[in-house]
Design an enzyme around this catalytic site. Structure first.
Site, short mmCIF file in Angstrom:
data_model
loop_
_atom_site.label_atom_id
_atom_site.label_comp_id
_atom_site.label_asym_id
_atom_site.label_seq_id
_atom_site.Cartn_x
_atom_site.Cartn_y
_atom_site.Cartn_z
N PHE A 186 0.87 -1.18 0.00
CA PHE A 186 0.00 0.00 0.00
C PHE A 186 0.91 1.22 0.00
CE2 PHE A 186 -1.86 3.74 1.74
CZ PHE A 186 -3.19 3.72 1.39
N GLU A 187 0.78 2.04 -1.02
CA GLU A 187 1.44 3.34 -1.03
C GLU A 187 0.69 4.24 -1.99
OE1 GLU A 187 5.52 2.87 -2.23
OE2 GLU A 187 5.02 2.26 -4.27
N ILE A 188 0.61 5.50 -1.63
CA ILE A 188 0.10 6.54 -2.52
C ILE A 188 1.25 7.52 -2.69
CG2 ILE A 188 -1.70 8.22 -2.96
CD1 ILE A 188 -3.45 6.82 -0.91
#
Length: 382
Positions: A280-282
């Site tokens: 999960f990364e933005i």
């Protein structure tokens, strides 16, 4: 009585012919599965050039797509394969229900093998947003020529003896290398300013009633995460010393107000193994496209640790964030419920919990295996 042996002989001859016939059919079937199903060419001989990639790219825009224009030039990106289809359906369904049905951000799916029509059609049913399917160029995926194959196999054997997860997986190393240094260069991604990584087996356990992309852009945030962990030491034995060589060689790239104290607890002598769990990364893609990030990735890539040990995109990305960004450039999305494998981020806020289906007491940031507490304790300035 005299004729009985002849009848028996004929029976066995027929059975023998039957076995030969079945063997031929089985051989043809295996040939079909191994060769024909992947486009007449064995997968390990496929070589997708830039032109192959550009001609293959498939962008599908559903009817009525422009009803709501996204606020930010951003997309969900997933490096996946045909066999992940049904798990991926679940991740998309949750993303749509929890967030994207209000915003209609597009999806980009990338693979080292062509997606089937079934994959593309099924994904198209899952969302009213634009979806794109692309091939990964060969030079971004295959093992580089500078890698010593014998040394790589020795490293894999060592990790296998230590029972390390993904110890002997070549595809794991290829996908993490791709995420670490190449996906943002794909023609289907290059026009976006932000990306949100979508894993096929992830769950989103809380409603997201605001736009994280817009939140990051308005606050000039470069990197967003939900989970932090400690890496397995055996997979990154020489990563820190290699990163130190980079910092010594390129002193001008390091941010004055960096967060290196998060990844080193002894003033830079050693790596404490903390990293953002990058499934999960933005990310603001200008960060990944910057000269300093590109230079760091190439330096680490050419050292070979991705293949010789098992340096993943998570520790590589985390070192880059710690070297190049200030604390205020990074944001913990505490309010986004996220579950992957055995680890989850689950908000404890009672108002948010009304929109969730997770147990806040099982949130990984409460566990000593997480590094989120240490991140929160960092000073915003030096």
């Amino acid at each position: 009585m005299v004729g009985s042996p002849r009848l028996g002989h004929s029976k066995w001859v027929s059975l023998g012919r039957c076995k030969v016939f079945l063997a031929i059919i089985f051989t043809v079937l295996i040939f079909h599965l191994l060769f024909v199903r992947v486009g007449q060419t064995p997968k390990h001989l496929q070589a997708y050039t830039v032109q192959d990639v550009l001609s293959y790219n498939d962008v599908r825009i559903p009817p009525g797509f422009n009803t709501t224009a996204p606020s930010v030039k951003a997309a969900f990106v997933s490096v996946t394969r045909n066999q992940d289809l049904h798990e991926l359906r679940g991740a998309i369904r949750q993303m749509e229900d929890r967030f994207n049905h209000r915003y209609h951000y597009p999806y980009v799916f990338l693979s080292d093998e062509p997606f089937t029509d079934e994959f593309k059609e099924t994904i198209g049913w899952m969302t009213p947003s634009k979806v794109s399917f692309g091939l990964i160029p060969r030079n971004h995926w295959e093992v580089p020529a500078f890698i010593d194959r014998n040394k790589m196999r020795e490293g894999m054997s060592y990790l296998t003896s230590k029972s390390v997860i993904h110890s002997d997986s070549l595809s794991y190393r290829q996908v993490t290398r791709y995420y670490a240094g190449f996906f943002h260069k794909h023609p289907l991604v290059e026009d976006y300013d932000f990306y949100w990584r979508l894993e096929h087996d992830a769950e989103y356990t809380c409603d997201i009633d605001y736009d994280p992309f817009l939140y990051m852009r308005e606050r000039n945030i470069k990197y967003g995460f939900t989970i932090t962990l400690h890496e397995f030491l055996d997979t990154v034995k020489t990563l820190w010393s290699t990163a130190q060589q980079f910092m010594t060689t390129y002193t001008h790239y390091t941010e004055d107000k960096n967060t290196m104290d998060w990844v080193s607890s002894d003033g830079g002598n050693s790596y404490n193994l903390c990293h953002f769990w990058s499934n999960f990364e933005i990310v603001d893609l200008s960060f990944l496209r910057s000269e300093r990030y590109e230079r760091l990735f190439r330096f680490l890539d050419e050292a070979g640790g991705i293949f010789y040990e098992r340096w993943g995109d998570a520790p590589i990305r985390s070192l880059a964030v710690s070297m190049f960004l200030k604390k205020e450039d990074v944001h913990w999305f505490e309010d986004i419920g996220y579950l992957h494998s055995a680890f989850q981020n689950c908000p404890a806020n009672s108002a948010t919990q009304m929109k969730c289906h997770c147990d806040p007491d099982r949130s990984i940031h409460l566990n000593d295996f997480s590094c989120t507490r240490q991140w929160n304790q960092l000073s915003a300035s030096k």
